[in-house]
Enzyme design. Structure first.
Site, PDB file in Angstrom:
ATOM      1  N   CYS A 153      -4.912   2.658  14.302  1.00 57.44           N
ATOM      2  CA  CYS A 153      -3.733   2.003  13.720  1.00 57.44           C
ATOM      3  C   CYS A 153      -2.892   3.004  12.928  1.00 57.44           C
ATOM      4  CB  CYS A 153      -4.216   0.860  12.824  1.00 57.44           C
ATOM      5  SG  CYS A 153      -2.938   0.030  11.879  1.00 57.44           S
ATOM      6  N   HIS A 154      -1.630   2.648  12.706  1.00 48.60           N
ATOM      7  CA  HIS A 154      -0.719   3.509  11.939  1.00 48.60           C
ATOM      8  C   HIS A 154      -1.235   3.796  10.539  1.00 48.60           C
ATOM      9  CE1 HIS A 154       2.467   3.325  14.928  1.00 48.60           C
ATOM     10  NE2 HIS A 154       2.082   2.088  15.119  1.00 48.60           N
ATOM     11  N   THR A 155      -1.923   2.836   9.956  1.00 43.21           N
ATOM     12  CA  THR A 155      -2.399   3.033   8.579  1.00 43.21           C
ATOM     13  C   THR A 155      -3.439   4.158   8.512  1.00 43.21           C
ATOM     14  OG1 THR A 155      -2.064   0.677   8.329  1.00 43.21           O
ATOM     15  CG2 THR A 155      -3.198   1.775   6.543  1.00 43.21           C
TER      16      THR A 155
ATOM     17  N   HIS B  92     -10.236   0.895  10.533  1.00 45.47           N
ATOM     18  CA  HIS B  92     -10.334  -0.421   9.898  1.00 45.47           C
ATOM     19  C   HIS B  92     -10.141  -1.559  10.888  1.00 45.47           C
ATOM     20  CE1 HIS B  92      -6.102   0.550  10.020  1.00 45.47           C
ATOM     21  NE2 HIS B  92      -5.850  -0.735   9.976  1.00 45.47           N
ATOM     22  N   GLU B  93     -10.088  -1.246  12.195  1.00 47.02           N
ATOM     23  CA  GLU B  93      -9.880  -2.322  13.185  1.00 47.02           C
ATOM     24  C   GLU B  93     -11.123  -2.446  14.051  1.00 47.02           C
ATOM     25  OE1 GLU B  93      -6.255  -1.810  15.409  1.00 47.02           O
ATOM     26  OE2 GLU B  93      -5.023  -2.074  13.632  1.00 47.02           O
TER      27      GLU B  93
ATOM     28  N   CYS C  54     -13.659 -14.071  -0.203  1.00 45.35           N
ATOM     29  CA  CYS C  54     -14.883 -14.378  -0.957  1.00 45.35           C
ATOM     30  C   CYS C  54     -15.102 -15.882  -1.024  1.00 45.35           C
ATOM     31  CB  CYS C  54     -14.826 -13.766  -2.360  1.00 45.35           C
ATOM     32  SG  CYS C  54     -13.791 -14.680  -3.533  1.00 45.35           S
TER      33      CYS C  54
ATOM     34  N   CYS D  88     -12.600 -16.900  -5.447  1.00 45.78           N
ATOM     35  CA  CYS D  88     -11.633 -16.410  -6.442  1.00 45.78           C
ATOM     36  C   CYS D  88     -10.416 -17.346  -6.493  1.00 45.78           C
ATOM     37  CB  CYS D  88     -11.202 -14.975  -6.134  1.00 45.78           C
ATOM     38  SG  CYS D  88     -10.102 -14.816  -4.723  1.00 45.78           S
TER      39      CYS D  88
ATOM     40  N   CYS E  55      -8.608 -17.358  -3.205  1.00 51.22           N
ATOM     41  CA  CYS E  55      -9.341 -17.908  -2.066  1.00 51.22           C
ATOM     42  C   CYS E  55      -9.375 -19.437  -2.086  1.00 51.22           C
ATOM     43  CB  CYS E  55     -10.766 -17.358  -2.020  1.00 51.22           C
ATOM     44  SG  CYS E  55     -10.867 -15.741  -1.204  1.00 51.22           S
TER      45      CYS E  55
ATOM     46  N   CYS F 125      -7.388 -12.235  -1.404  1.00 54.43           N
ATOM     47  CA  CYS F 125      -8.649 -12.328  -2.146  1.00 54.43           C
ATOM     48  C   CYS F 125      -8.722 -11.230  -3.207  1.00 54.43           C
ATOM     49  CB  CYS F 125      -9.826 -12.193  -1.183  1.00 54.43           C
ATOM     50  SG  CYS F 125     -11.428 -12.162  -1.985  1.00 54.43           S
TER      51      CYS F 125
ATOM     52  N   ARG G 217     -11.044  -5.974  -4.658  1.00 58.67           N
ATOM     53  CA  ARG G 217      -9.843  -5.142  -4.519  1.00 58.67           C
ATOM     54  C   ARG G 217      -9.948  -3.782  -5.174  1.00 58.67           C
ATOM     55  NH1 ARG G 217      -5.727  -7.999  -2.473  1.00 58.67           N
ATOM     56  NH2 ARG G 217      -3.721  -6.974  -2.751  1.00 58.67           N
TER      57      ARG G 217
ATOM     58  N   CYS H 241      -6.466  -6.410  12.511  1.00 60.89           N
ATOM     59  CA  CYS H 241      -5.291  -5.951  11.756  1.00 60.89           C
ATOM     60  C   CYS H 241      -3.996  -6.447  12.397  1.00 60.89           C
ATOM     61  CB  CYS H 241      -5.329  -4.422  11.647  1.00 60.89           C
ATOM     62  SG  CYS H 241      -3.941  -3.704  10.761  1.00 60.89           S
TER      63      CYS H 241
ATOM     64  N   ARG I 152      -1.825   0.100  21.673  1.00 62.18           N
ATOM     65  CA  ARG I 152      -3.055   0.430  20.959  1.00 62.18           C
ATOM     66  C   ARG I 152      -4.020   1.257  21.815  1.00 62.18           C
ATOM     67  NH1 ARG I 152      -1.442  -0.373  16.699  1.00 62.18           N
ATOM     68  NH2 ARG I 152      -2.346  -1.514  14.962  1.00 62.18           N
TER      69      ARG I 152
HETATM   70  N1  LIG Z   1       1.792  -6.823   6.510  1.00 63.76           N
HETATM   71  C1  LIG Z   1       0.626  -6.352   6.950  1.00 63.76           C
HETATM   72  O1  LIG Z   1      -0.445  -6.794   6.533  1.00 63.76           O
HETATM   73  C2  LIG Z   1       0.640  -5.277   7.989  1.00 63.76           C
HETATM   74  C3  LIG Z   1      -0.485  -5.045   8.804  1.00 63.76           C
HETATM   75  C4  LIG Z   1      -0.385  -4.074   9.818  1.00 63.76           C
HETATM   76  C5  LIG Z   1       0.781  -3.359   9.961  1.00 63.76           C
HETATM   77  N2  LIG Z   1       1.842  -3.595   9.134  1.00 63.76           N
HETATM   78  C6  LIG Z   1       3.125  -2.893   9.254  1.00 63.76           C
HETATM   79  O2  LIG Z   1       3.894  -3.534  10.255  1.00 63.76           O
HETATM   80  C7  LIG Z   1       4.808  -2.605  10.826  1.00 63.76           C
HETATM   81  C8  LIG Z   1       4.672  -2.626  12.329  1.00 63.76           C
HETATM   82  O3  LIG Z   1       3.380  -2.181  12.732  1.00 63.76           O
HETATM   83  P1  LIG Z   1       3.115  -1.848  14.263  1.00 63.76           P
HETATM   84  O4  LIG Z   1       1.701  -1.430  14.368  1.00 63.76           O
HETATM   85  O5  LIG Z   1       3.591  -2.959  15.104  1.00 63.76           O
HETATM   86  O6  LIG Z   1       4.068  -0.573  14.415  1.00 63.76           O
HETATM   87  P2  LIG Z   1       4.759   0.112  15.681  1.00 63.76           P
HETATM   88  O7  LIG Z   1       5.268   1.414  15.203  1.00 63.76           O
HETATM   89  O8  LIG Z   1       3.846   0.093  16.844  1.00 63.76           O
HETATM   90  O9  LIG Z   1       5.982  -0.843  16.019  1.00 63.76           O
HETATM   91  C9  LIG Z   1       7.207  -0.771  15.363  1.00 63.76           C
HETATM   92  C10 LIG Z   1       8.279  -1.056  16.394  1.00 63.76           C
HETATM   93  O10 LIG Z   1       9.537  -1.100  15.717  1.00 63.76           O
HETATM   94  C11 LIG Z   1      10.511  -0.605  16.594  1.00 63.76           C
HETATM   95  N3  LIG Z   1      11.718  -0.231  15.887  1.00 63.76           N
HETATM   96  C12 LIG Z   1      11.965   0.886  15.174  1.00 63.76           C
HETATM   97  N4  LIG Z   1      13.229   0.883  14.715  1.00 63.76           N
HETATM   98  C13 LIG Z   1      13.789  -0.265  15.125  1.00 63.76           C
HETATM   99  C14 LIG Z   1      15.074  -0.841  14.981  1.00 63.76           C
HETATM  100  N5  LIG Z   1      16.049  -0.219  14.313  1.00 63.76           N
HETATM  101  N6  LIG Z   1      15.300  -2.058  15.538  1.00 63.76           N
HETATM  102  C15 LIG Z   1      14.338  -2.684  16.225  1.00 63.76           C
HETATM  103  N7  LIG Z   1      13.098  -2.178  16.410  1.00 63.76           N
HETATM  104  C16 LIG Z   1      12.831  -0.980  15.877  1.00 63.76           C
HETATM  105  C17 LIG Z   1       9.817   0.560  17.280  1.00 63.76           C
HETATM  106  O11 LIG Z   1      10.452   0.908  18.504  1.00 63.76           O
HETATM  107  C18 LIG Z   1       8.416   0.007  17.477  1.00 63.76           C
HETATM  108  O12 LIG Z   1       8.250  -0.586  18.754  1.00 63.76           O
HETATM  109  C19 LIG Z   1       4.477  -1.259  10.188  1.00 63.76           C
HETATM  110  O13 LIG Z   1       5.354  -1.057   9.099  1.00 63.76           O
HETATM  111  C20 LIG Z   1       3.054  -1.463   9.680  1.00 63.76           C
HETATM  112  O14 LIG Z   1       2.751  -0.604   8.602  1.00 63.76           O
HETATM  113  C21 LIG Z   1       1.791  -4.543   8.171  1.00 63.76           C
HETATM  114 ZN   LIG Z   2      -4.280  -1.551  11.027  1.00 61.85          ZN
HETATM  115 ZN   LIG Z   3     -11.544 -14.317  -2.913  1.00 61.34          ZN
END
Ligand SMILES: NC(=O)c1ccc[n+]([C@@H]2O[C@H](COP(=O)([O-])OP(=O)(O)OC[C@H]3O[C@@H](n4cnc5c(N)ncnc54)[C@H](O)[C@@H]3O)[C@@H](O)[C@H]2O)c1
Ligand SMILES: [Zn+2]
Ligand SMILES: [Zn+2]
Length: 368
Positions: free
Chosen positions: A40-42, A62-63, A92, A95, A98, A106, A110, A169, A362
């Site tokens: 994942c990106h993270t 983490h996935e 949990c 909390c 939760c 949760c 943390r 994730c 992925r």
């Molecule tokens: N909220 C959460 O709990 C949580 C969990 C996982 C990931 N995320 C976040 O969610 C986001 C997306 O994650 P992902 O794995 O799908 O990423 P990803 O990079 O695979 O997908 C992002 C997409 O956005 C597109 N994009 C970029 N610029 C754009 C624009 N101007 N207009 C339209 N589309 C555009 C890209 O082409 C790409 O396909 C990331 O910021 C990630 O950190 C959040």
């Molecule tokens: Zn992730």
């Molecule tokens: Zn909890």
């Protein structure tokens, strides 16, 4: 026990796959044998050193999805042989958050998790006697991991592990944004910005909720085609004209629900502006860079638009990840197209390269 794991030694350097020591699970902890894990990106964000809260050495990942091998004292809800998905966002069940249906944040572990430790403030991973920290409470770029019971969701053993791990994730985040956070209503018009794992999950979530029209916006035509497979009815190339195009497609009003899944604050602004006056709800799932802010003209809010943030799609992991996976097993969610590459643990750095090149959605590590 000895196991192989991908260790982040230095920020900005490739991960080093090596043998490390893993201690037995303590009270409330569970030993899991990993079978599949998404990249994942993270993970990459932390490996690069861009995350100011990152630490090293640590075992990333983490996935994960795998099988319970052994349980520590006081573990009551899991037994050896159970199939599980790892939860960086635990549940949990006790909390203040939760017990409230409004949130999945949760509070139980943390603080220690953010520092790279299990709930008792120590680590089970070591090398020559020196501790190696856990990552997001998971550390699943490894053959085995020890995690708190409250951070493992027991799933249907019929679910393929390579599908199940995606629910740890991004996929649950997107699905949950539509199902939980926005609670999209049948017949509505939705716009999803971003067609990565999170955005495609949101498209699928809108479809499951009965949305009539689902517009997906991305810069990549390949990714937009994947969105069509998940239920998008309209595809739109992203960029400066996106809001105007959406207003045109919706009789000048905008969408009932918009979703942002890019992490780009300019796109978040577009997602707010593409939401309908009177009741349009913009759900932000993307993670912006440190210090960045979201610019909104307040008049848009006074005239009825709302903005919500969504962490892990508002999904209470132990309760709801198994339900989402059940829906996939039942054929309601087409998971296969999200898996673009199957790699080994030793190829984990290639997984990062593929992600940087935006090659596929992925890469999944398969453990043998
Ligand atoms: N909220 C959460 O709990 C949580 C969990 C996982 C990931 N995320 C976040 O969610 C986001 C997306 O994650 P992902 O794995 O799908 O990423 P990803 O990079 O695979 O997908 C992002 C997409 O956005 C597109 N994009 C970029 N610029 C754009 C624009 N101007 N207009 C339209 N589309 C555009 C890209 O082409 C790409 O396909 C990331 O910021 C990630 O950190 C959040
Ligand atoms: Zn992730
Ligand atoms: Zn909890």
């Amino acid at each position: 026990m000895k196991m192989r794991a991908a260790v982040l030694e230095e920020f900005g350097e490739p991960l080093s796959v090596q043998e490390v020591e893993l201690a037995e699970p303590r009270a409330g902890e569970v030993l899991v044998r990993l079978v599949a894990c998404g990249v994942c990106h993270t993970d990459l964000y932390t490996a690069s050193g861009a995350d100011p809260s990152g630490y090293a050495p640590t075992v990333l990942g983490h996935e994960g999805a795998g099988v319970v091998e052994r349980v520590g004292a006081d573990v009551t809800s899991l037994s050896p042989g159970d199939h599980v998905v790892t939860l960086f966002s635990p549940q949990c069940g006790e909390c203040v958050h939760c017990v409230d249906p409004r949130t999945n944040l949760c509070m139980a572990i943390r603080e220690q998790q953010n520092k790279g430790f299990l709930p008792d403030g120590s680590t089970r991973i070591s090398r020559d006697g020196d501790g190696v920290r856990h990552f997001m409470g998971c550390s699943t770029f490894a053959e085995y991991t020890v995690m708190p019971e409250i951070a493992l969701a027991k799933i249907d053993p019929e679910a393929p592990f390579e599908h199940a791990c995606l629910f740890a994730c991004g996929l649950s985040t997107g699905l949950g944004a539509a199902i939980n956070t926005a609670a999209v209503t049948p017949g509505s018009t939705c716009v999803v910005f971003g067609a990565g794992m999170v955005g495609l999950g949101a498209v699928a979530g809108c479809r499951l909720q009965g949305a009539e029209r689902i517009v997906c916006v991305d810069l990549s035509s390949d990714r937009l085609e994947l969105a069509r497979g998940q239920g998008a009815t309209d595809l739109l190339e992203g960029g400066e004209g996106a809001v105007e195009a959406i207003l045109e497609m919706t009789g000048g009003f905008g969408a009932d629900y918009t979703f942002e899944a890019t992490g780009n604050v300019a796109v978040m602004r577009q997602a707010v502006e593409a939401a309908r006056m009177a009741w349009g709800l913009c759900t932000v799932a993307g993670v912006a860079g440190k210090g960045e802010t979201l610019d909104i003209v307040p008049r848009l809010l006074i005239t009825g638009r709302r903005v919500a943030g969504s962490s892990f799609g508002g999904v209470k992991g132990r309760d709801q990840v198994p339900i989402l996976i059940e829906r996939a097993v039942a054929g309601e969610i087409d998971v296969d197209p999200f898996i673009s590459h199957r790699i080994t643990l030793d190829e984990v750095n290639r997984g990062f390269e593929l992600m940087e090149a935006q090659d596929g959605i992925r890469s999944v590590i398969e453990f043998h």
